[in-house]
Design an enzyme around this catalytic site. Sequence first.
Site, PDB file in Angstrom:
ATOM      1  N   ASN A  93     -39.745  90.605  84.776  1.00 28.30           N
ATOM      2  CA  ASN A  93     -39.800  91.336  83.505  1.00 28.30           C
ATOM      3  C   ASN A  93     -39.191  90.463  82.420  1.00 28.30           C
ATOM      4  O   ASN A  93     -38.001  90.147  82.463  1.00 28.30           O
ATOM      5  CB  ASN A  93     -39.007  92.646  83.613  1.00 28.30           C
ATOM      6  CG  ASN A  93     -39.594  93.587  84.630  1.00 28.30           C
ATOM      7  OD1 ASN A  93     -40.528  94.314  84.342  1.00 28.30           O
ATOM      8  ND2 ASN A  93     -39.066  93.559  85.846  1.00 28.30           N
ATOM      9  N   GLY A  97     -35.714  96.618  79.588  1.00 26.00           N
ATOM     10  CA  GLY A  97     -35.114  97.661  78.781  1.00 26.00           C
ATOM     11  C   GLY A  97     -33.716  97.285  78.316  1.00 26.00           C
ATOM     12  O   GLY A  97     -32.958  96.629  79.037  1.00 26.00           O
ATOM     13  N   TYR A 152     -36.349 106.728  83.594  1.00 27.03           N
ATOM     14  CA  TYR A 152     -35.989 107.137  82.239  1.00 27.03           C
ATOM     15  C   TYR A 152     -35.599 108.596  82.071  1.00 27.03           C
ATOM     16  O   TYR A 152     -35.001 108.952  81.059  1.00 27.03           O
ATOM     17  CB  TYR A 152     -37.158 106.836  81.292  1.00 27.03           C
ATOM     18  CG  TYR A 152     -37.558 105.389  81.302  1.00 27.03           C
ATOM     19  CD1 TYR A 152     -36.681 104.400  80.881  1.00 27.03           C
ATOM     20  CD2 TYR A 152     -38.820 105.008  81.748  1.00 27.03           C
ATOM     21  CE1 TYR A 152     -37.050 103.064  80.897  1.00 27.03           C
ATOM     22  CE2 TYR A 152     -39.202 103.678  81.761  1.00 27.03           C
ATOM     23  CZ  TYR A 152     -38.313 102.712  81.338  1.00 27.03           C
ATOM     24  OH  TYR A 152     -38.675 101.396  81.357  1.00 27.03           O
ATOM     25  N   ASP A 157     -37.482  91.772  89.901  1.00 23.04           N
ATOM     26  CA  ASP A 157     -37.422  92.928  90.796  1.00 23.04           C
ATOM     27  C   ASP A 157     -37.833  92.542  92.210  1.00 23.04           C
ATOM     28  O   ASP A 157     -38.761  91.745  92.401  1.00 23.04           O
ATOM     29  CB  ASP A 157     -38.336  94.033  90.283  1.00 23.04           C
ATOM     30  CG  ASP A 157     -37.892  94.583  88.934  1.00 23.04           C
ATOM     31  OD1 ASP A 157     -36.699  94.433  88.601  1.00 23.04           O
ATOM     32  OD2 ASP A 157     -38.736  95.162  88.224  1.00 23.04           O
ATOM     33  N   GLU A 204     -45.443 101.979  76.521  1.00 19.24           N
ATOM     34  CA  GLU A 204     -43.986 101.925  76.584  1.00 19.24           C
ATOM     35  C   GLU A 204     -43.331 102.054  75.209  1.00 19.24           C
ATOM     36  O   GLU A 204     -42.160 101.714  75.042  1.00 19.24           O
ATOM     37  CB  GLU A 204     -43.545 100.627  77.258  1.00 19.24           C
ATOM     38  CG  GLU A 204     -44.021 100.480  78.685  1.00 19.24           C
ATOM     39  CD  GLU A 204     -43.589  99.170  79.307  1.00 19.24           C
ATOM     40  OE1 GLU A 204     -42.404  99.030  79.626  1.00 19.24           O
ATOM     41  OE2 GLU A 204     -44.446  98.275  79.469  1.00 19.24           O
ATOM     42  N   ARG A 232     -35.472  89.849  83.905  1.00 15.19           N
ATOM     43  CA  ARG A 232     -35.051  90.554  85.116  1.00 15.19           C
ATOM     44  C   ARG A 232     -36.118  90.380  86.178  1.00 15.19           C
ATOM     45  O   ARG A 232     -37.316  90.436  85.889  1.00 15.19           O
ATOM     46  CB  ARG A 232     -34.859  92.043  84.796  1.00 15.19           C
ATOM     47  CG  ARG A 232     -33.956  92.792  85.765  1.00 15.19           C
ATOM     48  CD  ARG A 232     -33.977  94.283  85.504  1.00 15.19           C
ATOM     49  NE  ARG A 232     -35.234  94.876  85.962  1.00 15.19           N
ATOM     50  CZ  ARG A 232     -36.013  95.649  85.210  1.00 15.19           C
ATOM     51  NH1 ARG A 232     -35.681  95.929  83.963  1.00 15.19           N
ATOM     52  NH2 ARG A 232     -37.124  96.141  85.712  1.00 15.19           N
ATOM     53  N   GLU A 262     -41.962  91.292  90.767  1.00 10.81           N
ATOM     54  CA  GLU A 262     -42.401  90.831  89.447  1.00 10.81           C
ATOM     55  C   GLU A 262     -41.216  90.334  88.637  1.00 10.81           C
ATOM     56  O   GLU A 262     -40.048  90.585  88.981  1.00 10.81           O
ATOM     57  CB  GLU A 262     -43.102  91.955  88.687  1.00 10.81           C
ATOM     58  CG  GLU A 262     -42.221  93.153  88.392  1.00 10.81           C
ATOM     59  CD  GLU A 262     -42.969  94.286  87.711  1.00 10.81           C
ATOM     60  OE1 GLU A 262     -44.209  94.183  87.576  1.00 10.81           O
ATOM     61  OE2 GLU A 262     -42.320  95.259  87.305  1.00 10.81           O
ATOM     62  N   SER A 267     -42.911  99.467  83.304  1.00  9.14           N
ATOM     63  CA  SER A 267     -42.279 100.789  83.402  1.00  9.14           C
ATOM     64  C   SER A 267     -42.997 101.725  84.367  1.00  9.14           C
ATOM     65  O   SER A 267     -42.941 102.943  84.221  1.00  9.14           O
ATOM     66  CB  SER A 267     -42.188 101.453  82.014  1.00  9.14           C
ATOM     67  OG  SER A 267     -41.287 100.762  81.190  1.00  9.14           O
TER      68      SER A 267
END
Length: 317
Positions: free
Chosen positions: A268, A272, A213, A253, A20, A251, A266, A147
């Site tokens: 994070n 990002g 992305y 998800d 990443e 964050r 998961e 990612s």
Amino acid sequence: MNGLRRFQRIAVAGGGTSAERTVSLNSQAAVVRALASRDYDVVAFDPAEQPMNWLTEQSIDCVFNVLHGPGGEDGQLQGALDTVGIAYTGCGVRGSALAMDKVVSKLLFRHHGLPTPEWHDLAGDADWPNDPGLGWPLFVKPASQGSSVGMNRVDEPADLAAAITAARAIESRVMIERCLPGPEFTVSVLGRRVLPSIRIETPNRFYDYDAKYEATTTEYICPALSGQAERTLGDLALAAFDALGCDGWGRVDFMTDSDGQPSIIEVNTVPGMTDHSLVPMAGAAVGLDFPSLCEAILDTVPRQRQTAPVMEGTYGR
């Protein structure tokens, strides 16, 4: 003005050596620009290029961590910073390490009674039969990457072996997870504040690296829900944070089943932070522009991280 601030000199950590790296460098550049626009004394730090003692030589008193993936999101950087007594954003060592391991995270979610899709842990050279017994479709992913690196959606048994091989090319430990059919959501956490949910829609087979992305066809709806449905997602996000011992910001998800019931995928711990990333999008929905969001993240750094004893240590090259 800087004399009144909690942190006098900030290094934004980004880059590193993980898959990443490019995304992390983009996050780093965005955060450096944002903090500089508010007249912070801020510099960039890349542990792939600079040793740990560079931070002490530069009199850094806080690291804003956007070092995505292994090395920055798994407790390694956090432990090194604890050793030299430099404060940092995001989770500590324990929360970072637990959240980075997708299998351990799911075991803890299950232990705390939180919903998460069924899965199998595929370690070493072990193989699964063509049908792992989870239903179809499935996700096959490395156990400790972000990612969507090395991740594939598998719709039929004939494609399972190839997906496992692709994931193992990134990491030897692989997770096979049931794919839920409903919409995908994400919820950002800022301290104990839950930001508005985001619904993610992509024409790709799943929300892969390209959809995140590179593609211009991914759509984001924020806020995505209202009323009790929104509160449920927010409560689950905080519960997931607590189950892993996370703090600071991050964050969570989710995917939903055919009845719209959410399951945690998961957490994070270093999301990002580009101008178009998900956490800034959720912040903008409540009036936090990007520089204000960066300042709010700095405000979540625990006070005790400012008083850790300074010790000799190394990290990076």
